[in-house]
Design a protein around this motif. Structure first.
Motif, PDB file in Angstrom:
ATOM      1  N   GLN A  13      -6.661  16.629 -11.644  1.00 30.08           N
ATOM      2  CA  GLN A  13      -6.515  16.031 -12.862  1.00 30.08           C
ATOM      3  C   GLN A  13      -5.103  15.255 -13.156  1.00 30.08           C
ATOM      4  O   GLN A  13      -5.169  14.153 -13.801  1.00 30.08           O
ATOM      5  CB  GLN A  13      -6.890  16.999 -14.171  1.00 30.08           C
ATOM      6  CG  GLN A  13      -6.712  16.581 -15.495  1.00 30.08           C
ATOM      7  CD  GLN A  13      -7.125  17.456 -16.364  1.00 30.08           C
ATOM      8  OE1 GLN A  13      -7.586  18.741 -16.228  1.00 30.08           O
ATOM      9  NE2 GLN A  13      -7.026  17.379 -17.855  1.00 30.08           N
ATOM     10  N   THR A  14      -4.271  16.264 -12.800  1.00 27.87           N
ATOM     11  CA  THR A  14      -2.892  15.601 -13.068  1.00 27.87           C
ATOM     12  C   THR A  14      -2.584  14.521 -12.068  1.00 27.87           C
ATOM     13  O   THR A  14      -1.989  13.544 -12.521  1.00 27.87           O
ATOM     14  CB  THR A  14      -1.864  16.839 -12.879  1.00 27.87           C
ATOM     15  OG1 THR A  14      -2.294  17.941 -13.882  1.00 27.87           O
ATOM     16  CG2 THR A  14      -0.418  16.293 -13.509  1.00 27.87           C
ATOM     17  N   LEU A  15      -2.977  14.598 -11.085  1.00 24.60           N
ATOM     18  CA  LEU A  15      -2.657  13.129  -9.979  1.00 24.60           C
ATOM     19  C   LEU A  15      -3.404  12.108 -10.615  1.00 24.60           C
ATOM     20  O   LEU A  15      -2.768  11.233 -10.419  1.00 24.60           O
ATOM     21  CB  LEU A  15      -3.291  13.949  -8.754  1.00 24.60           C
ATOM     22  CG  LEU A  15      -3.055  12.875  -7.576  1.00 24.60           C
ATOM     23  CD1 LEU A  15      -1.576  12.500  -7.233  1.00 24.60           C
ATOM     24  CD2 LEU A  15      -3.896  13.156  -6.337  1.00 24.60           C
ATOM     25  N   LEU A  16      -4.420  12.336 -10.995  1.00 19.82           N
ATOM     26  CA  LEU A  16      -5.168  11.197 -11.329  1.00 19.82           C
ATOM     27  C   LEU A  16      -4.454  10.581 -12.778  1.00 19.82           C
ATOM     28  O   LEU A  16      -4.700   9.219 -12.942  1.00 19.82           O
ATOM     29  CB  LEU A  16      -6.540  11.252 -11.697  1.00 19.82           C
ATOM     30  CG  LEU A  16      -7.475  11.513 -10.231  1.00 19.82           C
ATOM     31  CD1 LEU A  16      -8.707  11.939 -10.462  1.00 19.82           C
ATOM     32  CD2 LEU A  16      -7.403  10.428  -9.425  1.00 19.82           C
TER      33      LEU A  16
ATOM     34  N   ARG B 252      -3.906   4.787  -1.882  1.00 22.41           N
ATOM     35  CA  ARG B 252      -4.558   5.589  -1.132  1.00 22.41           C
ATOM     36  C   ARG B 252      -4.343   7.032  -1.353  1.00 22.41           C
ATOM     37  O   ARG B 252      -3.077   7.401  -1.070  1.00 22.41           O
ATOM     38  CB  ARG B 252      -4.297   5.131   0.433  1.00 22.41           C
ATOM     39  CG  ARG B 252      -4.803   3.738   0.723  1.00 22.41           C
ATOM     40  CD  ARG B 252      -4.662   3.595   2.240  1.00 22.41           C
ATOM     41  NE  ARG B 252      -5.465   4.469   3.104  1.00 22.41           N
ATOM     42  CZ  ARG B 252      -6.699   4.196   3.372  1.00 22.41           C
ATOM     43  NH1 ARG B 252      -7.280   2.894   3.050  1.00 22.41           N
ATOM     44  NH2 ARG B 252      -7.315   4.918   4.129  1.00 22.41           N
ATOM     45  N   LEU B 253      -5.209   7.922  -1.814  1.00 21.04           N
ATOM     46  CA  LEU B 253      -4.950   9.535  -1.965  1.00 21.04           C
ATOM     47  C   LEU B 253      -5.965   9.844  -0.705  1.00 21.04           C
ATOM     48  O   LEU B 253      -7.055   9.875  -0.449  1.00 21.04           O
ATOM     49  CB  LEU B 253      -5.707   9.534  -3.487  1.00 21.04           C
ATOM     50  CG  LEU B 253      -5.155   9.063  -4.617  1.00 21.04           C
ATOM     51  CD1 LEU B 253      -5.686   9.566  -5.662  1.00 21.04           C
ATOM     52  CD2 LEU B 253      -3.542   9.342  -4.528  1.00 21.04           C
TER      53      LEU B 253
ATOM     54  N   GLU C 126       0.882  -1.238   0.007  1.00 19.74           N
ATOM     55  CA  GLU C 126       0.117  -0.058   0.100  1.00 19.74           C
ATOM     56  C   GLU C 126       0.802   1.151  -0.130  1.00 19.74           C
ATOM     57  O   GLU C 126       2.123   1.188   0.641  1.00 19.74           O
ATOM     58  CB  GLU C 126      -0.900   0.033   1.211  1.00 19.74           C
ATOM     59  CG  GLU C 126      -1.785   1.256   1.364  1.00 19.74           C
ATOM     60  CD  GLU C 126      -2.887   1.030   2.302  1.00 19.74           C
ATOM     61  OE1 GLU C 126      -3.898   0.118   2.263  1.00 19.74           O
ATOM     62  OE2 GLU C 126      -2.651   1.844   3.316  1.00 19.74           O
ATOM     63  N   LEU C 127       0.479   2.290  -0.676  1.00 22.14           N
ATOM     64  CA  LEU C 127       1.061   3.509  -0.734  1.00 22.14           C
ATOM     65  C   LEU C 127       0.135   4.799  -0.727  1.00 22.14           C
ATOM     66  O   LEU C 127      -0.870   4.689  -1.198  1.00 22.14           O
ATOM     67  CB  LEU C 127       2.020   3.682  -2.030  1.00 22.14           C
ATOM     68  CG  LEU C 127       2.872   4.955  -2.226  1.00 22.14           C
ATOM     69  CD1 LEU C 127       3.976   4.865  -1.324  1.00 22.14           C
ATOM     70  CD2 LEU C 127       3.057   5.304  -3.589  1.00 22.14           C
ATOM     71  N   THR C 128       0.489   5.529   0.269  1.00 18.49           N
ATOM     72  CA  THR C 128      -0.562   6.571   0.629  1.00 18.49           C
ATOM     73  C   THR C 128      -0.067   8.040   0.232  1.00 18.49           C
ATOM     74  O   THR C 128       1.118   8.108   0.692  1.00 18.49           O
ATOM     75  CB  THR C 128      -1.105   6.746   2.112  1.00 18.49           C
ATOM     76  OG1 THR C 128      -1.526   5.384   2.544  1.00 18.49           O
ATOM     77  CG2 THR C 128      -1.886   7.793   2.466  1.00 18.49           C
TER      78      THR C 128
ATOM     79  N   ALA D   5       0.961   8.845   5.673  1.00 14.56           N
ATOM     80  CA  ALA D   5       1.348   9.142   4.139  1.00 14.56           C
ATOM     81  C   ALA D   5       2.620   8.770   4.124  1.00 14.56           C
ATOM     82  O   ALA D   5       3.578   9.074   4.930  1.00 14.56           O
ATOM     83  CB  ALA D   5       0.861  10.469   3.955  1.00 14.56           C
ATOM     84  N   ASP D   6       2.879   8.285   2.844  1.00 14.34           N
ATOM     85  CA  ASP D   6       4.233   7.963   2.443  1.00 14.34           C
ATOM     86  C   ASP D   6       4.986   9.075   1.758  1.00 14.34           C
ATOM     87  O   ASP D   6       6.000   9.281   1.654  1.00 14.34           O
ATOM     88  CB  ASP D   6       4.252   6.713   1.699  1.00 14.34           C
ATOM     89  CG  ASP D   6       3.665   5.688   2.664  1.00 14.34           C
ATOM     90  OD1 ASP D   6       4.360   5.153   3.476  1.00 14.34           O
ATOM     91  OD2 ASP D   6       2.628   5.252   2.075  1.00 14.34           O
ATOM     92  N   LEU D   7       3.859   9.928   0.856  1.00 19.09           N
ATOM     93  CA  LEU D   7       4.229  10.925   0.008  1.00 19.09           C
ATOM     94  C   LEU D   7       3.289  12.132   0.048  1.00 19.09           C
ATOM     95  O   LEU D   7       2.183  11.760   0.347  1.00 19.09           O
ATOM     96  CB  LEU D   7       4.454  10.296  -1.409  1.00 19.09           C
ATOM     97  CG  LEU D   7       4.532  11.295  -2.568  1.00 19.09           C
ATOM     98  CD1 LEU D   7       6.003  12.061  -2.361  1.00 19.09           C
ATOM     99  CD2 LEU D   7       4.462  10.506  -3.941  1.00 19.09           C
ATOM    100  N   ALA D   8       4.023  13.359   0.406  1.00 22.73           N
ATOM    101  CA  ALA D   8       3.182  14.328   0.420  1.00 22.73           C
ATOM    102  C   ALA D   8       3.340  15.453  -0.733  1.00 22.73           C
ATOM    103  O   ALA D   8       4.513  16.027  -0.806  1.00 22.73           O
ATOM    104  CB  ALA D   8       3.186  15.254   1.792  1.00 22.73           C
ATOM    105  N   ILE D   9       2.437  15.862  -1.376  1.00 25.63           N
ATOM    106  CA  ILE D   9       2.530  16.823  -2.429  1.00 25.63           C
ATOM    107  C   ILE D   9       1.901  18.082  -2.165  1.00 25.63           C
ATOM    108  O   ILE D   9       0.713  18.128  -1.953  1.00 25.63           O
ATOM    109  CB  ILE D   9       2.006  16.387  -3.853  1.00 25.63           C
ATOM    110  CG1 ILE D   9       2.742  14.793  -4.023  1.00 25.63           C
ATOM    111  CG2 ILE D   9       2.392  17.048  -4.926  1.00 25.63           C
ATOM    112  CD1 ILE D   9       2.169  14.040  -5.291  1.00 25.63           C
TER     113      ILE D   9
END
Length: 329
Positions: free
Chosen positions: A112-115, A137-138, A100-102, A155-159
């Motif tokens: 739109q770009t994220l998806l 998981r978003l 899993e990656l959150t 979360a593993d990555l935060a943008i």
């Protein structure tokens, strides 16, 4: 006495405490867990007997935790998260791909770009047969809530994290870009007719619309609000723009997010006297401050997303592409 207490703190018992606290009652928790209320009550009493403490205040009709119960809940949630993290690391060592990656994103980031990135990830065929199998998981967070989700392990990555945040052990950061904010009002707002820069004294009598910081434990941040000013607080940046369109207040919004409304005349931009510099944003991810020889390598799913974020075009699109606008090359 130590061994029975340790045996009582099973994952099931900790999950039971978490469910009761979230649902607010034993009856609701029993329905969620697929158990009868009497069996759940019995399990709680067994846990209390084993720990020799009272976990719930029996004088309340609601499932109200005692101080000891609150401590167990807090530590139990941390232990459950650690257990999940261990299982995830074991799986990652075996396959290289996280189970899993959150990914947590701020509300100013282009959905739109994220998806589109998610779509490209699901199209991967690392074994020639199917997708990596990593469950994504978003989640959307606001201001300090984004940083909190990352450092707490949610979360593993935060943008979209602020670049003014201090360094943190085990967290790596890279710049995402800058996003300009503009002061907007509806065309029929009292401030819409102003052509000179609007001072703070002129802003004070007018209601501001603000997005609530999603942080639960860290100190929430407030931006561009004046002491004593009336404030309408909403949950997201899109909700803030909707409120501005209805003339429910005034406020600063990301220019790319409001661009179509500004071009159509549904919102008007007015100059302000205060300094309004672009906001510097970045992206950050969980790593290890002190790598160990036996440590699991960085997961391939996280590596893939970080590789995409190295592209200047992708970073610009994440900040610029909103409401069907074309990508900025």
């Amino acid at each position: 006495m130590t061994q029975p207490r340790r045996n009582a703190l099973t994952p099931d018992a900790l999950q039971m405490m978490d469910t009761i606290a979230r649902s607010g009652s034993f009856a609701a928790a029993a329905r969620e867990l697929g158990r009868v209320p009497s069996a759940l009550t019995y399990s709680v009493r067994q846990l209390e007997d084993a720990l020799d403490v009272l976990l719930f205040d029996r004088r309340s009709r609601q499932a109200r935790l005692t101080a000891a119960g609150q401590e167990l809940l807090s530590e139990g949630r941390r232990l459950l998260a650690e257990m999940d993290a261990v299982a995830n690391r074991v799986k990652r060592v075996s396959t290289g791909w996280e189970s899993e990656l959150t990914i947590a994103v701020d509300g100013v980031v282009s959905r739109q770009t994220l998806l589109e990135l998610v779509e490209a990830f699901y199209a991967l065929r690392p074994d020639g047969q199917g997708s990596p199998g990593t469950r994504l998981r978003l989640r959307t967070e606001v201001m300090a809530g984004l940083w909190e989700a990352l450092i707490s392990g949610q979360a593993d990555l935060a943008i979209g994290v602020g670049r003014d945040l201090p360094p943190h052990a085990g967290i790596e950061q890279q710049p995402l870009g800058e996003i300009p904010f503009v002061f907007c009002v509806a065309p029929h707002h009292a401030l819409a007719a102003s052509t000179d820069p609007i001072s703070d004294d002129q802003l004070l009598p007018h209601r501001a619309v603000a997005v609530a910081d999603s942080a639960q434990r860290m100190s929430p941040r407030t931006v561009n609000l004046l002491p004593g000013q009336d404030v309408l607080t909403v949950a997201s940046m899109q909700a803030k723009i909707d409120a501005l369109l209805r003339c429910l207040g005034c406020g600063f919004v990301p220019e790319p997010l409001a661009r179509e409304h500004i071009r159509a005349g549904r919102l008007v931009v007015r100059p302000v006297g205060r300094i309004n510099a672009p906001v510097r944003l970045g992206y950050a991810w969980r790593s290890s401050a002190t790598p160990q020889p036996r440590q699991a390598p960085q997961g391939l799913a996280l590596q893939w997303f970080l590789e995409q974020l190295k592209s200047p075009a992708t970073r610009r699109a994440l900040l610029e592409r909103h409401q069907g606008q074309p990508s900025v090359d």
